[in-house]
Design an enzyme around this catalytic site. Structure first.
Site, mmCIF file in Angstrom:
data_model
loop_
_atom_site.group_PDB
_atom_site.id
_atom_site.type_symbol
_atom_site.label_atom_id
_atom_site.label_comp_id
_atom_site.label_asym_id
_atom_site.label_seq_id
_atom_site.Cartn_x
_atom_site.Cartn_y
_atom_site.Cartn_z
ATOM 1 N N GLU A 1 63.007 -44.302 -82.014
ATOM 2 C CA GLU A 1 63.921 -45.117 -82.827
ATOM 3 C C GLU A 1 63.996 -46.542 -82.262
ATOM 4 O O GLU A 1 63.992 -47.518 -83.009
ATOM 5 C CB GLU A 1 65.317 -44.470 -82.834
ATOM 6 C CG GLU A 1 66.411 -45.296 -83.500
ATOM 7 C CD GLU A 1 67.730 -45.220 -82.755
ATOM 8 O OE1 GLU A 1 68.177 -44.110 -82.418
ATOM 9 O OE2 GLU A 1 68.329 -46.286 -82.506
ATOM 10 N N HIS A 2 64.037 -46.656 -80.949
ATOM 11 C CA HIS A 2 64.086 -47.987 -80.338
ATOM 12 C C HIS A 2 62.750 -48.716 -80.460
ATOM 13 O O HIS A 2 62.714 -49.890 -80.800
ATOM 14 C CB HIS A 2 64.446 -47.877 -78.849
ATOM 15 C CG HIS A 2 65.888 -47.658 -78.586
ATOM 16 N ND1 HIS A 2 66.647 -48.536 -77.859
ATOM 17 C CD2 HIS A 2 66.731 -46.667 -78.950
ATOM 18 C CE1 HIS A 2 67.891 -48.091 -77.770
ATOM 19 N NE2 HIS A 2 67.964 -46.954 -78.426
ATOM 20 N N GLU B 1 70.938 -46.044 -71.276
ATOM 21 C CA GLU B 1 71.897 -45.712 -72.336
ATOM 22 C C GLU B 1 72.340 -44.256 -72.199
ATOM 23 O O GLU B 1 73.523 -43.934 -72.298
ATOM 24 C CB GLU B 1 71.243 -45.940 -73.707
ATOM 25 C CG GLU B 1 72.166 -45.629 -74.873
ATOM 26 C CD GLU B 1 71.442 -45.675 -76.221
ATOM 27 O OE1 GLU B 1 70.410 -46.355 -76.322
ATOM 28 O OE2 GLU B 1 71.920 -45.010 -77.147
ATOM 29 N N HIS C 1 64.696 -40.543 -79.975
ATOM 30 C CA HIS C 1 65.571 -41.675 -79.669
ATOM 31 C C HIS C 1 64.760 -42.876 -79.161
ATOM 32 O O HIS C 1 64.948 -44.007 -79.604
ATOM 33 C CB HIS C 1 66.609 -41.215 -78.639
ATOM 34 C CG HIS C 1 67.625 -42.247 -78.276
ATOM 35 N ND1 HIS C 1 68.478 -42.114 -77.210
ATOM 36 C CD2 HIS C 1 67.936 -43.449 -78.844
ATOM 37 C CE1 HIS C 1 69.257 -43.167 -77.119
ATOM 38 N NE2 HIS C 1 68.953 -44.008 -78.100
HETATM 39 ZN ZN LIG Z 1 69.795 -45.896 -78.344
#
Ligand SMILES: [Zn+2]
Length: 1025
Positions: free
Chosen positions: A105-106, A203, A102
């Site tokens: 991904e960012h 998040e 994750h």
């Molecule tokens: Zn995210």
């Protein structure tokens, strides 16, 4: 929001396909025909064609290829749809919960070799006409999709995406910003305490404040305890600070490699060009590796297991004593077996969907809980699928009872099977889903094939849905007990099943806070003074980098001149049916007919308005005519693509204090079923059933639960609705229908022991709403079928003419507007006009059990047709991209935030925000920034591109003409708005910022949803709820 993790929450029902083609070109050399000329074995730009298959049911040709050097897999779906899509998907199978896929991904989106500027991904939003740009982290893959209707834009975005995925910078600073870091709470003050910061860190804290999400995560982790599904791919908040920058780079090197990648393209652009670009810009620089990312099959248990977890109490829960969740989850077969997957997902629908399903009857109707558990039915997002069944909102005392009912129901299914009509209804639903044309067909396909393909299933086989349907029919014919046998094998005789319960714990949030505090202290204790000094300096460096103006000139961009100066007109015809106005819109609907009716609320007594959403929710579900609610549900599934009713508040396009209020009926069906669909509506108009209190209770409970669960996900919507409540008359009604007021009202109704008063209210509402005297209708159908459809509508209106009553509006301030803006007489819409309306200032705080805030400020501005509206739209977009994004997301650590104009207001918002009052001051600084005028022509042009990509987003044939039907906004009005958008200048932006957004210029409202807040509590200017 922008970047989201799907992880375990996705409730994959069977085929969720929504097709659409933008421009239905009946040319001889259509994209799908051209694709048929590829030959197996043909070499194109470093790829070899493996398979070419026509898939007529989805109007496409599938071309499967592999990349010779790296082994990268490729699927192209050629279809005559201009909304072209690209996606690259990597198999990411982490073995810890640090959130590495994750965070990766960012961070890959934070700058790359050819595009080293910060955050090219967000910047491209403003340099492109993309119809979709996003990135997802699932449990076992990460996907980067985009779509656009412009071929130049496609190439630009493809370059940026390829470079980001395969050649990212992955700077340490990016890792700190997006992943996690220790930093002084106030970065400029070295004496302020050290805290954890980071976009993904926050998040995931937000995501784990959602009990449904928490439950889904635990369930997956515990059902698959032996490999990647036992960890949290999105990141467990307390495990995130264990990840190092070096580990992140290592994960990229092994997982983001072409040998571990699957490319998918879709649409009418030529395949060769995609292949050439992908080879030249990425794949030619790699050799084959063995990525070793396969997920092994989960070893099967020999005995079933049970487990228990806790969550935070839900302050909005309809019954505080009933907050437990219990569900049984079964491990099913490998998802790469296409037919098995098809059968099991269909079986799952038969068991849980709608009031005729055995589990609905056994679990929902006895009202043991408020609704099914958040995870329910077939889930094909893991290598081996699973099926889950259970309840949420139940009492702990009912645990044994629920377990017993579940096993009893399975026995019952094995013994009795399913009615043939229910199976037909489901197959009919699949037919409709294949024909209905949504605007994001490419994206639907990409996500539909992602999971199976990820484990080397055959994506082409998956697209041939009709083959599965035929095989299913044939199998059932040969063995009528086929479904029952499958249930026996996968449920009754399956020892790999998990019973997981979840109960609220009063000290849950406190424990979480403590655990985070301990983790933080352990980190801090290990620091030397030099380390602390280093952290302080790095914090300043990051702040400095975030504050610096950005040079994005390395990025490709479209120009404002690439935007079409005008839009094609949508032709509609106005007519009447038995005295009721009708709008007819001929469209290539693939043999479906779409019906809508707008019914005015003007005669409804004011005190009944809060009940309208409830009325809408239940009116098509209580039974009608000769049909009880079960039969009605069956008929809806068998004959229609769905029937629904929703409340509407429509802001007038010319006057801020005028609006239309009503409910919208919508339904669709195959042409052959049109008489059946209208018969169902006739029965609802003429003889709806309002006598079954028990049925009503079931519907009320699940809708109250749904509203309550939705707050942590769409808290920003609730904050925005509330902030705008006292600014316009329409805003007030929005809050009544869809704001926190409605949530609380539904909670009260759900808590009532006696619903007889509510059930007596429904027929009173019906008399006012389902009245042909207050109606207008719309039909979208093919040209061939339009006149027949209109004739059927006419006879429907005659059937319900007894409901026609002239009633007095409850208010005197009604204004009529002609439906045809060019005519001075003829049929009209009736709007409420409150020209003496006084907007007022109001600050409202809702204390909720979340660790994060949703903050909104709303300012009264102008309606759609006003000359300043275009400037306000561009200003909102520009402030979001150039100022608010940096302040609220990058510096503030919120998941998202920005501004938007529309509905007569200018609204700021933040999403999953660790800050509350600080964010309000960021909004104000945004206004100062705008008024200072330190923005360039480039900034304005980018905002224009971004606004136009929304204005020109594709509209499916089912929705063409709807803006005109509902709001009376004609193509000419849209064109004027378009021209005003083009004409926006630096000066007009400064001017609207000054006149509308300056303190004291216009009335504004503020709302925050969030955890206990001492400062707000002490401040009497706030209303605390
Ligand atoms: Zn995210």
């Amino acid at each position: 929001m922008f970047r989201q993790t799907k992880a375990a929450l996705q409730k994959v029902r069977y085929v969720s396909l929504n097709g659409q083609q933008q421009t239905w070109r009946l040319q001889s050399s259509s994209a799908r025909e051209r694709a048929l000329s590829y030959q197996q074995g043909q070499k194109i730009h470093g790829f070899t064609v493996r398979e070419v298959v026509a898939v007529p049911d989805l109007f496409l040709t599938a071309v499967k290829l592999t990349h010779d050097r790296t082994g990268a897999q490729y699927l192209h779906a050629a279809r005559d749809d201009s909304n072209n899509l690209f996606s690259v998907q990597l198999r990411t199978t982490p073995l810890d919960s640090s959130g590495v896929p994750h965070i990766l991904e960012h961070t890959v989106l934070c700058g790359s070799e050819r595009f080293p500027c910060r955050d090219p991904f967000f910047k491209m939003l403003n340099r492109s006409l993309s119809t979709f740009m996003n990135a997802f982290t699932a449990s076992d893959y990460t996907m980067y999709p985009f779509s656009t209707q412009n071929s130049k834009d496609f190439q630009n975005l493809l370059s940026v995406y390829l470079d980001a995925v395969f050649f990212p910078c992955l700077r340490e600073q990016d890792f700190w910003q997006e992943g996690w870091r220790l930093e002084n709470e106030t970065p400029t003050d070295p004496a302020s305490p050290l805290v954890f910061k980071g976009v993904v860190f926050n998040e995931m804290k937000g995501a784990f404040s959602d009990n449904e999400r928490v439950y889904a995560q635990h369930l997956q982790n515990k059902l698959f305890p032996d490999h990647t599904y036992s960890v949290v791919s999105g990141g467990e908040p307390l495990a995130i600070p264990d990840l190092t920058w070096e580990q992140l780079r290592q994960f990229h090197a092994t997982h983001y490699h072409p040998s571990n990648a699957r490319f998918f393209t879709y649409g009418d652009l030529p395949l060769e060009q995609h292949l050439q670009q992908i080879e030249a810009e990425a794949l030619s620089r790699f050799d084959r590796i063995n990525p070793n990312t396969e997920v092994p099959p989960q070893p099967h248990w020999t005995t079933p297991r049970e487990d228990h977890v806790t969550c935070s109490p839900d302050a909005m829960a309809p019954d505080p004593l009933k907050q437990n969740t219990l569900c049984v989850s079964y491990l099913l077969g490998d998802i790469t077996d296409t037919f098995e997957g098809f059968t099991l997902s269909l079986l799952s629908s038969l068991m849980i969907s709608g009031p005729n399903s055995p589990f609905y009857k056994a679990l929902i109707e006895p009202k043991i809980g408020t609704d099914f558990s958040s995870v329910v039915g077939y889930d094909g997002s893991t290598r081996e699928a699973s099926f889950s069944i259970g309840l949420q909102g139940m009492s702990e005392d009912d645990t044994e009872r629920v377990k017993h009912i579940i096993s009893q129901t399975i026995d019952h299914v094995i013994e009795n099977g399913f009615e043939e009509e229910r199976i037909e209804a489901l197959l009919h639903k699949i037919e409709i889903q294949m024909k209905h044309q949504s605007t994001n067909f490419g994206l639907s396909l990409a996500s539909y094939i992602a999971s199976s393909w990820n484990h080397d299933g055959d994506p082409v086989e998956l697209l041939q849905i009709n083959q599965s349907v035929s095989k299913f029919r044939q199998t059932l014919k040969q063995n009528p007990l086929f479904l029952q046998d499958t249930v026996r094998r996968y449920f009754k005789e399956n020892s790999h099943r998990l019973t997981l319960s979840m109960a609220p714990d009063e000290s849950y949030i406190e424990k979480q806070t403590q655990a985070e505090e301990q983790k933080l202290q352990r980190k801090i204790q290990a620091l030397t003074d030099t380390d602390k000094k280093y952290i302080y300096e790095k914090g300043l460096e990051l702040l400095d980098a975030q504050s610096k103006p950005q040079d994005a000139s390395c990025l490709p961009a479209l120009k404002v001149s690439d935007i079409q100066p005008s839009i094609p007109a949508t032709d509609v015809t106005l007519s009447t049916a038995a005295g009721v106005p009708v709008q007819l819109c001929e469209q290539p609907t693939n043999g479906l007919v779409y019906f809508r009716a707008m019914c005015s609320l003007n005669t409804l007594p004011e005190e009944l308005r809060l009940y309208v959403p409830l009325f809408c929710n239940v009116i098509t579900k209580l039974g009608c005519g000769d049909l009880d609610y079960r039969q009605q549900s069956q008929q809806k599934e068998l004959r229609t693509g769905g029937m629904s009713v929703s409340s509407q508040v429509i802001q007038d396009s010319t006057q801020l204090d005028m609006y239309e209020q009503g409910v919208l009926l919508s339904s669709s069906c195959l042409e052959r079923n049109l008489p059946h669909m209208f018969q169902l509506w006739s029965d609802i108009f003429n003889s709806p059933h309002f006598d079954d209190v028990e049925r009503l209770r079931v519907l009320v409970m699940s809708s109250a639960q749904e509203l309550s669960n939705g707050i942590s996900y769409s808290g920003h919507m609730y904050a925005m609705t509330r902030a705008a409540r006292h600014l316009t008359p329409a805003g007030d009604l929005q809050e009544t229908f869809g704001g926190m007021e409605q949530v609380k009202f539904m909670k009260r109704i759900a808590e009532m022991t006696d619903l007889s008063q509510v059930i007596r209210t429904l027929p009173r509402i019906k008399k006012h709403l389902l009245n042909p005297d207050n109606m207008r209708c719309a039909l979208n159908a093919t040209p061939q079928k339009m006149s027949d459809s209109a004739a059927q509508l006419e006879s429907f209106m005659k059937d319900v003419s007894d409901n026609r009553k002239e009633r007095k509006p409850v208010r005197s301030n009604i204004i009529e507007r002609p439906l045809d803006p060019l005519a001075n007489s003829g049929p009209s819409r009736k709007l409420i006009s409150e020209l003496n309306y006084h907007p007022c200032q109001m600050k409202t705080f809702f204390q909720l059990p979340f660790p994060i805030n949703f903050v909104s400020e709303s300012i009264r501005t102008v309606p759609f047709c006003h000359e300043d509206y275009a400037s306000l739209c561009i200003l909102a977009r520009m402030m979001s991209a150039k100022f608010l994004h940096g302040e609220i997301r990058e510096k503030g650590g919120a998941y998202g935030g920005g501004a938007r104009a529309g509905g007569g207001v200018f609204t700021f918002y933040s999403y999953r925000d660790p800050n509350s009052l600080q964010t309000l001051s960021a909004f104000r600084r945004g206004v100062d920034w705008a008024k200072a005028g330190h923005f360039t022509q480039q900034d304005i042009d980018e905002a224009k591109l971004s606004v136009f990509s929304a204005v020109d987003s594709p509209v499916g044939p089912s929705n063409k003409g709807m803006g005109r039907f509902l709001s009376g906004v004609t193509d000419e009005m849209k064109q004027s708005h378009r021209e005003r958008l083009f004409a926006v200048t630096h000066r007009s932006l400064l001017d609207v910022a000054e006149r509308y957004l300056s303190v004291g210029q216009q009335t504004c409202g503020v709302a925050i949803l969030g955890p206990e807040n001492e400062t707000i509590k002490k401040d009497p200017s706030w209303i605390v709820k």
